[in-house]
Design a protein around this motif. Structure first.
Motif, short mmCIF file in Angstrom:
data_model
loop_
_atom_site.label_atom_id
_atom_site.label_comp_id
_atom_site.label_asym_id
_atom_site.label_seq_id
_atom_site.Cartn_x
_atom_site.Cartn_y
_atom_site.Cartn_z
N VAL A 7 -61.78 -114.90 53.93
CA VAL A 7 -62.82 -114.75 54.94
C VAL A 7 -62.45 -115.56 56.18
O VAL A 7 -62.01 -116.71 56.09
N GLY A 8 -62.60 -114.92 57.34
CA GLY A 8 -62.27 -115.57 58.60
C GLY A 8 -60.84 -115.34 59.05
O GLY A 8 -60.48 -115.66 60.19
N GLU A 9 -60.04 -114.76 58.18
CA GLU A 9 -58.64 -114.49 58.51
C GLU A 9 -58.55 -113.29 59.46
O GLU A 9 -59.29 -112.32 59.32
N LYS A 10 -57.64 -113.37 60.42
CA LYS A 10 -57.42 -112.25 61.31
C LYS A 10 -56.36 -111.35 60.71
O LYS A 10 -55.27 -111.80 60.36
N VAL A 11 -56.67 -110.08 60.56
CA VAL A 11 -55.76 -109.15 59.90
C VAL A 11 -55.59 -107.89 60.75
O VAL A 11 -56.43 -107.57 61.60
N SER A 12 -54.50 -107.20 60.46
CA SER A 12 -54.25 -105.89 61.06
C SER A 12 -53.84 -104.94 59.94
O SER A 12 -52.93 -105.24 59.16
N VAL A 13 -54.54 -103.83 59.83
CA VAL A 13 -54.22 -102.83 58.80
C VAL A 13 -54.15 -101.47 59.45
O VAL A 13 -54.73 -101.22 60.52
N GLN A 14 -53.42 -100.59 58.80
CA GLN A 14 -53.33 -99.21 59.29
C GLN A 14 -53.41 -98.26 58.10
O GLN A 14 -53.02 -98.60 56.98
N GLY A 15 -53.94 -97.08 58.37
CA GLY A 15 -54.09 -96.12 57.29
C GLY A 15 -54.79 -94.88 57.79
O GLY A 15 -54.83 -94.60 59.01
N TRP A 16 -55.35 -94.12 56.84
CA TRP A 16 -56.02 -92.86 57.18
C TRP A 16 -57.51 -92.98 56.87
O TRP A 16 -57.90 -93.58 55.87
N VAL A 17 -58.31 -92.40 57.72
CA VAL A 17 -59.76 -92.44 57.54
C VAL A 17 -60.16 -91.47 56.43
O VAL A 17 -59.85 -90.27 56.49
N LYS A 18 -60.84 -91.99 55.42
CA LYS A 18 -61.29 -91.17 54.30
C LYS A 18 -62.75 -90.78 54.41
O LYS A 18 -63.17 -89.75 53.87
N SER A 19 -63.53 -91.60 55.12
CA SER A 19 -64.93 -91.25 55.37
C SER A 19 -65.42 -92.12 56.50
O SER A 19 -64.83 -93.17 56.81
N LEU A 20 -66.50 -91.69 57.15
CA LEU A 20 -67.11 -92.50 58.20
C LEU A 20 -68.60 -92.21 58.26
O LEU A 20 -69.06 -91.13 57.87
N TYR A 73 -57.80 -78.01 58.74
CA TYR A 73 -57.56 -79.02 57.71
C TYR A 73 -58.32 -78.60 56.45
O TYR A 73 -59.53 -78.38 56.50
N PRO A 74 -57.64 -78.48 55.32
CA PRO A 74 -58.24 -77.79 54.16
C PRO A 74 -59.17 -78.63 53.30
O PRO A 74 -59.82 -78.09 52.41
N PHE A 75 -59.24 -79.95 53.54
CA PHE A 75 -60.01 -80.81 52.64
C PHE A 75 -61.14 -81.49 53.40
O PHE A 75 -60.91 -82.41 54.18
N ALA A 76 -62.34 -81.03 53.18
CA ALA A 76 -63.51 -81.62 53.82
C ALA A 76 -63.87 -82.93 53.12
O ALA A 76 -63.65 -83.08 51.92
N PRO A 77 -64.43 -83.90 53.85
CA PRO A 77 -64.79 -85.17 53.23
C PRO A 77 -65.87 -85.00 52.16
O PRO A 77 -66.75 -84.15 52.27
N ARG A 78 -65.72 -85.81 51.10
CA ARG A 78 -66.70 -85.88 50.01
C ARG A 78 -66.87 -84.55 49.26
O ARG A 78 -67.90 -84.30 48.65
N LYS A 79 -65.88 -83.70 49.32
CA LYS A 79 -65.96 -82.44 48.60
C LYS A 79 -64.83 -82.35 47.59
O LYS A 79 -63.70 -82.75 47.88
#
Length: 462
Positions: free
Chosen positions: A33-46, A117-123
Motif C-alpha cells: 500500500v502506498g507504492e507507486k506502480v505501473s501495469v499494462q494489460g487488457w481491459v476485461k470489464s469496466l 470483436y466476437p466476445f462480448a463482456p460478461r457473456k
C-alpha cells in the motif's frame, strides 16, 4: 544517479526510483500500500460510478484481474478488449484486495466492439463458437487459464523427469521412418518444384529429391530415443507428432504433442508401469498445488482426482476381453484390439480409476515390441476415465534375429538393427498423449480445446 542495462547493443538508462512496471500477478500478491506502480494489460470489464471509472485489467500473468480506479469519465475510447497502461498508487479496496488509484491511464490499442470483436463482456460462449476465432481465443478467460495450465504441465513434466535422472533429447520432426508402421504419415516435399529439379539425383524420384529418399513428419520420437538410451540410459522427449488419419473425433488431432520416455537396462514391464504411474501422479499433484485457480476456471465442476491416492489397476488383455464379454455384455474378441467404447467401459468398471491393460496380442502391436510368448508382447495401454487410452508403451525387442525378422521391408531401419549389434541392452518406454492428459485433468470434452492452434482433417487455420 542512473543504472545502465545493455540489451542487443542498445543502451537504455533507467533512473533509480522510477515507477517500475509490474505484472498484474506481482501487484496483486506482493504490492505494498502506498507504492507507486505501473501495469499494462487488457481491459476485461469496466463500470462507471459518478466521477469514477473502474477498470478490471489482466495481462495474462494470472487468472485474477486488477482493478484500476480513474477519477473521471473522460476515457471514452477505452472499451473492453482495449490494451492500456496504468500508473498510480497501490491501495486496498473495501474488500481488502490490492487495487490501483490511477494518476495516468494510457490507451495503447483500442478495441471497437462494433467492428466485429466476437466476445462480448460478461457473456459465456460454447467451445465450438470460440473455436471459430483461434487467433482471438487466447483472450477469453477460460482459454487463457488453459494455456497457463498447459504451460504448467510442460514445466512439471520436464522438472520431474530431470529430478529422476532423465535427459531431454530433441528428436527430429522430419524423419525417414514410420515408427508405428500404420502408414498414417505426412510426406515432406518442398513446394518449390524448380528447386527439386535442380537437386534431384540420377535414379531418385523427383518427389524424393531433397533428401534422396522419402521423408515424413514424425509419428513418434521413440526409435531415436532408443538410440540415445543406448548411450545415456534414461532419456525423454516432449514435442509435436503428426498423424494423417481421417478422424474428426473429440479425441484425435492431426498434430499433437507426445511425452515419450525410453529407459535402458529395463527388463521388467512392472517397473515401466510403476514409472508411468509415478510420473502422471507427481505431475498432477504439482499442477493442483500450483495452478488451482486456473484449473477451477477451465475444469468441469465434477472433476474427481481421488485416483491420485490409489494404485492403478492392472489387468491382462485377455482379462479385459473377458470382462467386456461376460460382465459388461459388450462382446469383443482378441482380434482388432479395443474400441474407444470398450476402453471407457473398462475404466467405469474399475470405479473410474486408471487401468493398465498389459500383455497384448502381438498382431495388435507394432514390430518393435518384445515377445513374451508365441502370441503376446510385453506391451501396455493405460486407460483413464472419460478419455480411454492415455499412454501406450512396451519393452522393446532386443533380440537381433527376432527383430530382423519382424522389421517391415523397405523401412530404412538398418541403423535400428545396429543398436542390437553394438552394446545392446534391453530397453522400454512409453508415449503419453499430452493433449489427452490435459483433457484428463481438466475434464475437457474435445481435444481441439486443449491446444492453442488445433489441426484436424479439412482444418488448418492460421
Amino acid at each position: 544517479m542512473f543504472r545502465t542495462f545493455i540489451y542487443n547493443s542498445n543502451i537504455t538508462y533507467i533512473k533509480r526510483g522510477f515507477c517500475e512496471r509490474r505484472t498484474v500477478l506481482n501487484v496483486i500478491k506482493k504490492g505494498d500500500v502506498g507504492e507507486k506502480v505501473s501495469v499494462q494489460g487488457w481491459v476485461k470489464s469496466l463500470r462507471k460510478q459518478k466521477d469514477l471509472t473502474f477498470y478490471d485489467i489482466n495481462d495474462g500473468s494470472t487468472v485474477k484481474n486488477l482493478q484500476i480506479i480513474v477519477q473521471d469519465k473522460s476515457h471514452g475510447k477505452i472499451n473492453v478488449g482495449s490494451s492500456v497502461r496504468a500508473d498510480g498508487i497501490l491501495q486496498k479496496s473495501p474488500k481488502g484486495q490490492n487495487e490501483v488509484n490511477a494518476e495516468n491511464l494510457v490507451l495503447i490499442g483500442g478495441c471497437d466492439l462494433n467492428e466485429g470483436y466476437p466476445f462480448a463482456p460478461r457473456k459465456k460462449y460454447a467451445p465450438e463458437y470460440v473455436r471459430e476465432y483461434l487467433h482471438l481465443r487466447p483472450q477469453t478467460r477460460r482459454f487463457g487459464s488453459l494455456l497457463r495450465v498447459r504451460h504448467g504441465a510442460t514445466v512439471a513434466f520436464h522438472k520431474y523427469l530431470d529430478q529422476i535422472g532423465y535427459v531431454c533429447i530433441q528428436t527430429p520432426i522430419i524423419t525417414s521412418n514410420d515408427c508405428e508402421g500404420a502408414g498414417e504419415v505426412f510426406k515432406v516435399v518442398p513446394d518449390n518444384v524448380d528447386l527439386l529439379k535442380s537437386m534431384v539425383k540420377e535414379n531418385v524420384p523427383l518427389e524424393n529429391g531433397f533428401f534422396d529418399k522419402k521423408s515424413f513428419l514424425t509419428v513418434s520420437g521413440q526409435l531415436h530415443l532408443e538410440a540415445a538410451a543406448h548411450a545415456l540410459q534414461k532419456v525423454y522427449c516432449l514435442g509435436p507428432t503428426f498423424r494423417a488419419e481421417n478422424s474428426k473425433t473429440r479425441f484425435h488431432l492431426a498434430e499433437f504433442y507426445m511425452l515419450e520416455i525410453e529407459k535402458g537396462f529395463l527388463e521388467n514391464l512392472s517397473e515401466l508401469l510403476q514409472t508411468t504411474e509415478d510420473i502422471i501422479k507427481k505431475v498432477t499433484v504439482s499442477l493442483l498445488d500450483t495452478y488451482m485457480d486456473d484449473i477451477n476456471v477451465c475444469a468441469n465442476e465434477n472433476m474427481d482426482f481421488s485416483w491420485i491416492d490409489k494404485p492403478f489397476n492392472i489387468i491382462t488383455f485377455t482379462e479385459a476381453v473377458d470382462i467386456l464379454n461376460t460382465k459388461l455384455n459388450k462382446p469383443t474378441s482378441s482380434k482388432g484390439g479395443l474400441l474407444k467404447e470398450h476402453e471407457l467401459l473398462l475404466t467405469e468398471y474399475f470405479n473410474n480409476r486408471p487401468v493398465f491393460v498389459i500383455n497384448w496380442p502381438k498382431d495388435e502391436k507394432p514390430f518393435y515390441m518384445k515377445e513374451i510368448d508365441d502370441s503376446n508382447v510385453a506391451a501396455f495401454d493405460l486407460l483413464v476415465p472419460k478419455i480411454g487410452e492415455l499412454v501406450g508403451g512396451s519393452l522393446r525387442e532386443n533380440d537381433f534375429n527376432k527383430l530382423k525378422s519382424k522389421i517391415p521391408d523397405n523401412s530404412n531401419l538398418s541403423w535400428y538393427l545396429d543398436l542390437r549389434k553394438f552394446g545392446s541392452v534391453p530397453t522400454g518406454g512409453f508415449g503419453l498423449g499430452f493433449e489427452r492428459y490435459i483433457q484428463l485433468i481438466l475434464g475437457i470434452d474435445n481435444i481441439k480445446d486443449t491446444i492453442p492452434f488445433p489441426r484436424w482433417p479439412h482444418n488448418c487455420e492460421l
